[in-house]
Design a protein around this motif. Structure first.
Motif, PDB file in Angstrom:
ATOM      1  N   ASN A  74     -15.146  50.109  -4.657  1.00 16.85           N
ATOM      2  CA  ASN A  74     -15.684  48.906  -5.287  1.00 16.85           C
ATOM      3  C   ASN A  74     -16.778  49.224  -6.289  1.00 16.85           C
ATOM      4  O   ASN A  74     -16.945  48.511  -7.279  1.00 16.85           O
ATOM      5  N   VAL A  75     -17.537  50.297  -6.009  1.00 15.79           N
ATOM      6  CA  VAL A  75     -18.601  50.681  -6.943  1.00 15.79           C
ATOM      7  C   VAL A  75     -18.008  50.987  -8.308  1.00 15.79           C
ATOM      8  O   VAL A  75     -18.544  50.583  -9.349  1.00 15.79           O
ATOM      9  N   LEU A  76     -16.872  51.692  -8.326  1.00 19.55           N
ATOM     10  CA  LEU A  76     -16.218  52.031  -9.587  1.00 19.55           C
ATOM     11  C   LEU A  76     -15.600  50.807 -10.243  1.00 19.55           C
ATOM     12  O   LEU A  76     -15.807  50.554 -11.435  1.00 19.55           O
ATOM     13  N   LEU A  77     -14.837  50.022  -9.462  1.00 19.21           N
ATOM     14  CA  LEU A  77     -14.109  48.892 -10.041  1.00 19.21           C
ATOM     15  C   LEU A  77     -15.055  47.789 -10.515  1.00 19.21           C
ATOM     16  O   LEU A  77     -14.832  47.183 -11.571  1.00 19.21           O
ATOM     17  N   ASP A  78     -16.113  47.543  -9.751  1.00 22.80           N
ATOM     18  CA  ASP A  78     -17.039  46.472 -10.128  1.00 22.80           C
ATOM     19  C   ASP A  78     -17.892  46.832 -11.333  1.00 22.80           C
ATOM     20  O   ASP A  78     -18.444  45.947 -11.993  1.00 22.80           O
ATOM     21  N   HIS A  79     -18.039  48.129 -11.585  1.00 26.13           N
ATOM     22  CA  HIS A  79     -18.882  48.563 -12.701  1.00 26.13           C
ATOM     23  C   HIS A  79     -18.097  49.487 -13.633  1.00 26.13           C
ATOM     24  O   HIS A  79     -18.653  50.424 -14.204  1.00 26.13           O
ATOM     25  N   LEU A  80     -16.810  49.172 -13.775  1.00 27.11           N
ATOM     26  CA  LEU A  80     -15.959  49.994 -14.629  1.00 27.11           C
ATOM     27  C   LEU A  80     -16.443  50.063 -16.071  1.00 27.11           C
ATOM     28  O   LEU A  80     -16.399  51.140 -16.684  1.00 27.11           O
ATOM     29  N   LEU A  96     -20.285  60.548  -6.466  1.00 26.28           N
ATOM     30  CA  LEU A  96     -18.898  60.983  -6.355  1.00 26.28           C
ATOM     31  C   LEU A  96     -18.139  60.671  -7.637  1.00 26.28           C
ATOM     32  O   LEU A  96     -17.463  61.550  -8.202  1.00 26.28           O
ATOM     33  N   TRP A  97     -18.238  59.425  -8.133  1.00 21.39           N
ATOM     34  CA  TRP A  97     -17.496  59.046  -9.342  1.00 21.39           C
ATOM     35  C   TRP A  97     -18.054  59.724 -10.585  1.00 21.39           C
ATOM     36  O   TRP A  97     -17.301  60.099 -11.487  1.00 21.39           O
ATOM     37  N   VAL A  98     -19.373  59.908 -10.626  1.00 22.71           N
ATOM     38  CA  VAL A  98     -19.968  60.622 -11.755  1.00 22.71           C
ATOM     39  C   VAL A  98     -19.497  62.077 -11.767  1.00 22.71           C
ATOM     40  O   VAL A  98     -19.125  62.621 -12.818  1.00 22.71           O
ATOM     41  N   ALA A  99     -19.493  62.712 -10.586  1.00 22.54           N
ATOM     42  CA  ALA A  99     -19.040  64.105 -10.491  1.00 22.54           C
ATOM     43  C   ALA A  99     -17.581  64.237 -10.896  1.00 22.54           C
ATOM     44  O   ALA A  99     -17.202  65.191 -11.592  1.00 22.54           O
ATOM     45  N   LEU A 100     -16.743  63.287 -10.495  1.00 24.62           N
ATOM     46  CA  LEU A 100     -15.327  63.327 -10.883  1.00 24.62           C
ATOM     47  C   LEU A 100     -15.168  63.192 -12.395  1.00 24.62           C
ATOM     48  O   LEU A 100     -14.305  63.832 -12.999  1.00 24.62           O
ATOM     49  N   GLY A 101     -16.008  62.374 -13.013  1.00 23.77           N
ATOM     50  CA  GLY A 101     -15.973  62.237 -14.464  1.00 23.77           C
ATOM     51  C   GLY A 101     -16.291  63.544 -15.161  1.00 23.77           C
ATOM     52  O   GLY A 101     -15.594  63.944 -16.109  1.00 23.77           O
ATOM     53  N   TYR A 102     -17.322  64.235 -14.677  1.00 24.22           N
ATOM     54  CA  TYR A 102     -17.662  65.541 -15.255  1.00 24.22           C
ATOM     55  C   TYR A 102     -16.547  66.565 -15.020  1.00 24.22           C
ATOM     56  O   TYR A 102     -16.255  67.393 -15.890  1.00 24.22           O
TER      57      TYR A 102
END
Length: 215
Positions: A2-8, A187-193
């Motif tokens: 939800n953190v990713l989807l809500d702040h995509l 987690l999502w920031v690390a995946l982006g990098y």
């Protein structure tokens, strides 16, 4: 999730910001690095001194300190009114250019000296010899270290997020200040990098294989 989807939109803006900053600073660092490498192997003493001073200064200065200089010194003395993105671009480019310079210089040193002497014997100038004879051959040995340098540049761009620049790490700061779970944000920031760095690594491996066939 939800953190990713809500702040995509925020993650998308930070992801694109990291890509643009990495690309722009990488291109500028490449241009500066090749130019400074030419200075370092130049037969002109003032140019060699300038190249050595440039590499010594930027390789031995912490990147965070360069960001502070770009934010609080450069606008006052040299260029007032710079945007945060431009300041981050200058800090990252100048810092990375010193490492690019040393990688290129190492590649230049692998080219047999006799080739440069032969070029000069037929009337070519130093910079013609460097551009037409030496650098095309040095490129093959420079590609692997450049891959590591540009991957490091991507990770170094995270510092820009702490200086009000639209970038992936800045998204982490924004959302954590709003009280969201920092573990999922990281987690999502690390995946982006990881997506960006794996892409860079893959592109350089492809380039290395193509140059290998060209041998």
């Amino acid at each position: 999730m939800n953190v990713l989807l809500d702040h995509l939109p925020e993650f998308r803006e930070g992801f694109i910001g990291t890509i643009l900053l990495t690309l722009a600073s990488g291109v500028l660092a490449m241009v500066l690095g090749v130019l400074i490498a030419g200075f370092r192997v130049s037969p002109v003493p003032p140019l060699r001194f300038f190249g050595t001073a440039w590499v010594t200064l930027f390789r031995n200065t912490p990147l965070t300190l360069l960001f502070l200089v770009a934010w609080f010194v450069v606008p006052v003395i040299f260029m007032p009114g710079l945007s945060p993105w431009t300041k981050a671009l200058l800090a990252l480019s100048f810092y990375t250019s010193a490492f690019v310079c040393e990688a290129v210089r190492s590649g230049i040193n692998t080219v047999p000296l006799g080739q440069a002497e032969a070029a000069r014997s037929i009337g070519m100038t130093f910079f013609q010899t460097l551009r037409l004879i030496v650098l095309p051959q040095a490129t093959r040995t420079v590609i692997p270290p450049l891959s590591s340098i540009f991957i490091a540049l991507t990770k170094n761009s995270a510092i820009a997020g702490a200086f009000s620049t639209a970038e992936l790490f800045g998204v982490q700061k924004l959302l954590s200040d709003q009280g969201f779970d920092i573990a999922w944000i990281f987690l999502w920031v690390a995946l982006g990098y990881l997506v960006i760095t794996f892409t860079i690594s893959g592109l350089f491996r492809l380039l290395e294989r193509r140059m290998g066939v060209a041998r």
